[in-house]
Write a protein that holds these residues in place. Structure first.
Motif, PDB file in Angstrom:
ATOM      1  N   LYS A 116       0.900  -1.163  -0.560  1.00 43.50           N
ATOM      2  CA  LYS A 116      -0.151   0.340  -0.062  1.00 43.50           C
ATOM      3  C   LYS A 116       0.829   1.395   0.223  1.00 43.50           C
ATOM      4  O   LYS A 116       0.893   1.932   1.101  1.00 43.50           O
ATOM      5  CB  LYS A 116      -0.694  -0.068   1.363  1.00 43.50           C
ATOM      6  CG  LYS A 116      -1.718   1.105   1.070  1.00 43.50           C
ATOM      7  CD  LYS A 116      -2.869   1.360   2.737  1.00 43.50           C
ATOM      8  CE  LYS A 116      -4.248   1.759   2.275  1.00 43.50           C
ATOM      9  NZ  LYS A 116      -4.931   2.002   3.637  1.00 43.50           N
ATOM     10  N   PRO A 117       1.267   1.423  -1.379  1.00 46.18           N
ATOM     11  CA  PRO A 117       2.653   2.689  -1.303  1.00 46.18           C
ATOM     12  C   PRO A 117       1.020   4.066  -0.588  1.00 46.18           C
ATOM     13  O   PRO A 117       0.216   4.422  -1.250  1.00 46.18           O
ATOM     14  CB  PRO A 117       2.597   2.594  -2.326  1.00 46.18           C
ATOM     15  CG  PRO A 117       1.854   1.791  -3.279  1.00 46.18           C
ATOM     16  CD  PRO A 117       0.826   1.100  -2.680  1.00 46.18           C
ATOM     17  N   ILE A 118       2.067   4.740  -0.255  1.00 46.37           N
ATOM     18  CA  ILE A 118       1.813   6.265   0.003  1.00 46.37           C
ATOM     19  C   ILE A 118       2.480   7.631  -0.720  1.00 46.37           C
ATOM     20  O   ILE A 118       2.070   8.761  -0.646  1.00 46.37           O
ATOM     21  CB  ILE A 118       1.292   6.997   1.908  1.00 46.37           C
ATOM     22  CG1 ILE A 118       2.707   6.423   2.415  1.00 46.37           C
ATOM     23  CG2 ILE A 118       0.410   5.435   2.154  1.00 46.37           C
ATOM     24  CD1 ILE A 118       2.407   6.821   3.607  1.00 46.37           C
ATOM     25  N   GLY A 119       3.412   6.985  -1.229  1.00 47.28           N
ATOM     26  CA  GLY A 119       3.877   8.259  -1.724  1.00 47.28           C
ATOM     27  C   GLY A 119       5.542   7.488  -2.231  1.00 47.28           C
ATOM     28  O   GLY A 119       5.319   6.892  -2.426  1.00 47.28           O
ATOM     29  N   LYS A 120       6.089   8.448  -3.341  1.00 52.30           N
ATOM     30  CA  LYS A 120       7.652   8.251  -3.593  1.00 52.30           C
ATOM     31  C   LYS A 120       8.118   8.999  -3.147  1.00 52.30           C
ATOM     32  O   LYS A 120       8.663  10.427  -2.748  1.00 52.30           O
ATOM     33  CB  LYS A 120       7.852   8.679  -4.865  1.00 52.30           C
ATOM     34  CG  LYS A 120       6.237   7.490  -6.192  1.00 52.30           C
ATOM     35  CD  LYS A 120       7.092   8.146  -8.152  1.00 52.30           C
ATOM     36  CE  LYS A 120       5.994   9.435  -8.368  1.00 52.30           C
ATOM     37  NZ  LYS A 120       4.826   9.345  -8.034  1.00 52.30           N
ATOM     38  N   VAL A 121       9.302   7.814  -2.718  1.00 48.57           N
ATOM     39  CA  VAL A 121      10.743   8.438  -1.651  1.00 48.57           C
ATOM     40  C   VAL A 121      11.404   8.838  -2.709  1.00 48.57           C
ATOM     41  O   VAL A 121      12.539  10.027  -3.122  1.00 48.57           O
ATOM     42  CB  VAL A 121      11.339   7.137  -1.199  1.00 48.57           C
ATOM     43  CG1 VAL A 121      13.110   7.580  -0.542  1.00 48.57           C
ATOM     44  CG2 VAL A 121      10.092   6.706  -0.606  1.00 48.57           C
ATOM     45  N   SER A 122      11.655   8.186  -4.272  1.00 47.64           N
ATOM     46  CA  SER A 122      12.487   9.149  -5.626  1.00 47.64           C
ATOM     47  C   SER A 122      11.458   8.342  -6.364  1.00 47.64           C
ATOM     48  O   SER A 122      10.393   7.698  -6.724  1.00 47.64           O
ATOM     49  CB  SER A 122      13.828   8.460  -5.128  1.00 47.64           C
ATOM     50  OG  SER A 122      14.842   8.503  -6.427  1.00 47.64           O
ATOM     51  N   SER A 123      11.824   9.689  -7.816  1.00 50.04           N
ATOM     52  CA  SER A 123      11.240  10.480  -8.439  1.00 50.04           C
ATOM     53  C   SER A 123      11.921   9.144  -9.206  1.00 50.04           C
ATOM     54  O   SER A 123      11.753   9.186 -10.951  1.00 50.04           O
ATOM     55  CB  SER A 123      10.658  10.960  -8.914  1.00 50.04           C
ATOM     56  OG  SER A 123       9.842  11.553  -7.646  1.00 50.04           O
ATOM     57  N   GLY A 124      13.054   8.986  -9.721  1.00 53.16           N
ATOM     58  CA  GLY A 124      13.899   8.827 -10.865  1.00 53.16           C
ATOM     59  C   GLY A 124      15.063   6.935 -10.509  1.00 53.16           C
ATOM     60  O   GLY A 124      15.194   6.582 -11.082  1.00 53.16           O
ATOM     61  N   ASN A 125      14.488   6.100  -9.150  1.00 56.05           N
ATOM     62  CA  ASN A 125      14.930   5.493  -9.044  1.00 56.05           C
ATOM     63  C   ASN A 125      14.386   4.264  -7.910  1.00 56.05           C
ATOM     64  O   ASN A 125      13.452   5.231  -7.270  1.00 56.05           O
ATOM     65  CB  ASN A 125      15.892   5.299  -8.436  1.00 56.05           C
ATOM     66  CG  ASN A 125      17.293   5.708  -8.763  1.00 56.05           C
ATOM     67  OD1 ASN A 125      18.572   5.256  -9.743  1.00 56.05           O
ATOM     68  ND2 ASN A 125      17.267   6.657  -8.278  1.00 56.05           N
ATOM     69  N   GLY A 126      13.672   3.042  -8.182  1.00 53.08           N
ATOM     70  CA  GLY A 126      12.553   2.216  -7.865  1.00 53.08           C
ATOM     71  C   GLY A 126      13.017   2.212  -6.947  1.00 53.08           C
ATOM     72  O   GLY A 126      13.427   2.266  -5.711  1.00 53.08           O
ATOM     73  N   ASN A 127      11.389   2.457  -6.224  1.00 54.48           N
ATOM     74  CA  ASN A 127      11.492   2.326  -4.207  1.00 54.48           C
ATOM     75  C   ASN A 127      11.459   0.739  -4.338  1.00 54.48           C
ATOM     76  O   ASN A 127      10.735   0.156  -4.185  1.00 54.48           O
ATOM     77  CB  ASN A 127      10.301   2.640  -3.968  1.00 54.48           C
ATOM     78  CG  ASN A 127      10.386   4.977  -4.402  1.00 54.48           C
ATOM     79  OD1 ASN A 127      10.210   5.619  -3.735  1.00 54.48           O
ATOM     80  ND2 ASN A 127      11.009   5.001  -5.266  1.00 54.48           N
ATOM     81  N   GLY A 128      12.260   0.677  -3.055  1.00 57.61           N
ATOM     82  CA  GLY A 128      12.156  -1.286  -3.456  1.00 57.61           C
ATOM     83  C   GLY A 128      11.088  -1.764  -2.859  1.00 57.61           C
ATOM     84  O   GLY A 128      10.976  -0.915  -0.772  1.00 57.61           O
ATOM     85  N   ILE A 129      10.800  -2.948  -2.876  1.00 60.07           N
ATOM     86  CA  ILE A 129       9.074  -3.683  -1.652  1.00 60.07           C
ATOM     87  C   ILE A 129      10.524  -4.626  -1.997  1.00 60.07           C
ATOM     88  O   ILE A 129      10.500  -4.688  -0.323  1.00 60.07           O
ATOM     89  CB  ILE A 129       8.302  -3.960  -3.071  1.00 60.07           C
ATOM     90  CG1 ILE A 129       7.588  -2.769  -3.456  1.00 60.07           C
ATOM     91  CG2 ILE A 129       7.395  -4.606  -1.943  1.00 60.07           C
ATOM     92  CD1 ILE A 129       6.461  -2.874  -4.363  1.00 60.07           C
ATOM     93  N   VAL A 130      11.239  -5.340  -2.146  1.00 59.21           N
ATOM     94  CA  VAL A 130      11.644  -6.359  -1.745  1.00 59.21           C
ATOM     95  C   VAL A 130      12.403  -7.594  -2.700  1.00 59.21           C
ATOM     96  O   VAL A 130      12.001  -7.279  -3.905  1.00 59.21           O
ATOM     97  CB  VAL A 130       9.951  -8.239  -1.322  1.00 59.21           C
ATOM     98  CG1 VAL A 130      10.041  -8.580  -2.539  1.00 59.21           C
ATOM     99  CG2 VAL A 130      11.376  -9.071  -0.617  1.00 59.21           C
ATOM    100  N   GLY A 131      14.123  -7.772  -1.947  1.00 56.37           N
ATOM    101  CA  GLY A 131      14.472  -7.728  -3.419  1.00 56.37           C
ATOM    102  C   GLY A 131      16.000  -7.892  -2.936  1.00 56.37           C
ATOM    103  O   GLY A 131      16.361  -8.602  -1.611  1.00 56.37           O
TER     104      GLY A 131
END
Length: 245
Positions: A116-131
């Motif tokens: 449940k995303p509520i915002g972007k930490v970065s607009s140029g790189n993927g905001n990590g979920i799991v990996g």
């Protein structure tokens, strides 16, 4: 339809993705890692220790990753869980390091989670979920699920550093099931059971020079997730579209 996985022999980590009838898995001998994120204090889970519910004890903690950074802890949110009693809220600057290291070449793969995303930490790189992954002499070697990989409100599935953004637009503040699969030649990104994007891909790098699995960020760029995550899963098989749907 609901897929009964209790007898699966290739299970790495399980996430029940049918939100209408899903139930949490009772781990079996083939389960490498299983997080319910239920704040189960009766078995020792607490604000800085997140229990692996399998027999492998690949617990999650809020410590350093390779002594290169330090984060705080996400916190249990018992009022906004997708499944079970609680979920984890990530404020955009925290992550979990698990002790799971996959030191094998994968012939197939599935990663998935409720987010449940509520915002972007970065607009140029993927905001990590799991990996998992690292920078290998300046060359990214990571595999994982991301939010906003190209700055848009969409999900992504990166394999061996090859970012792969979806086409389905995401509304902030809503729950979504996101899954990435690789069957040996084709990778697919699903959102809420719908195929978002597919394309050919080489073998994902899952051992990444002994890098552990992270939740709430990807190790390569350390761009964190801002929002809530529940029931995360990794399989060493490629789940079919019929099962995911």
């Amino acid at each position: 339809a609901t897929h009964n996985i209790s007898a699966e022999t290739n299970l790495v980590l399980y996430m029940p993705f049918d939100s209408a009838s899903a139930r949490e898995l009772v781990a079996n001998s083939s389960t490498y890692l299983l997080f319910h994120f239920n704040n189960d204090t009766g078995t020792g889970e607490n604000a800085s220790l997140f229990l692996d519910n399998s027999t492998q004890q690949n617990n999650g903690t809020c410590n350093t990753q390779g002594n290169s950074f330090t984060t705080g802890c996400p916190y249990f949110n018992e009022s906004d869980a997708k499944l079970g009693r609680a979920a984890l809220f990530f404020n955009g600057s925290v992550a979990i390091n698990t002790t799971l290291i996959i030191n094998v070449s994968q012939s197939a793969l599935t990663l998935e989670a409720w987010v449940k995303p509520i915002g972007k930490v970065s607009s140029g790189n993927g905001n990590g979920i799991v990996g998992t992954g690292i920078n290998d002499g300046g060359t990214p070697k990571q595999t994982g699920l991301e939010f906003a990989p190209d700055g848009t409100d969409r999900f992504g599935f990166t394999t061996d550093g090859d970012s792969f953004g979806g086409n389905i637009n995401i509304a902030l503040g809503q729950w979504y099931h996101v899954a990435g699969t690789w069957d040996g030649s084709v990778k697919r990104l699903y959102v809420n059971g719908v195929l978002d994007r597919s394309g050919t891909a080489s073998q994902p790098n899952m051992n990444a020079k002994n890098s552990t699995m992270m939740i709430g960020a990807l190790p390569k760029n350390l761009i964190y997730f801002n929002g809530t995550i529940d029931e995360v899963a990794i399989w060493n098989i490629s789940l079919s579209s019929q099962i995911i749907a």
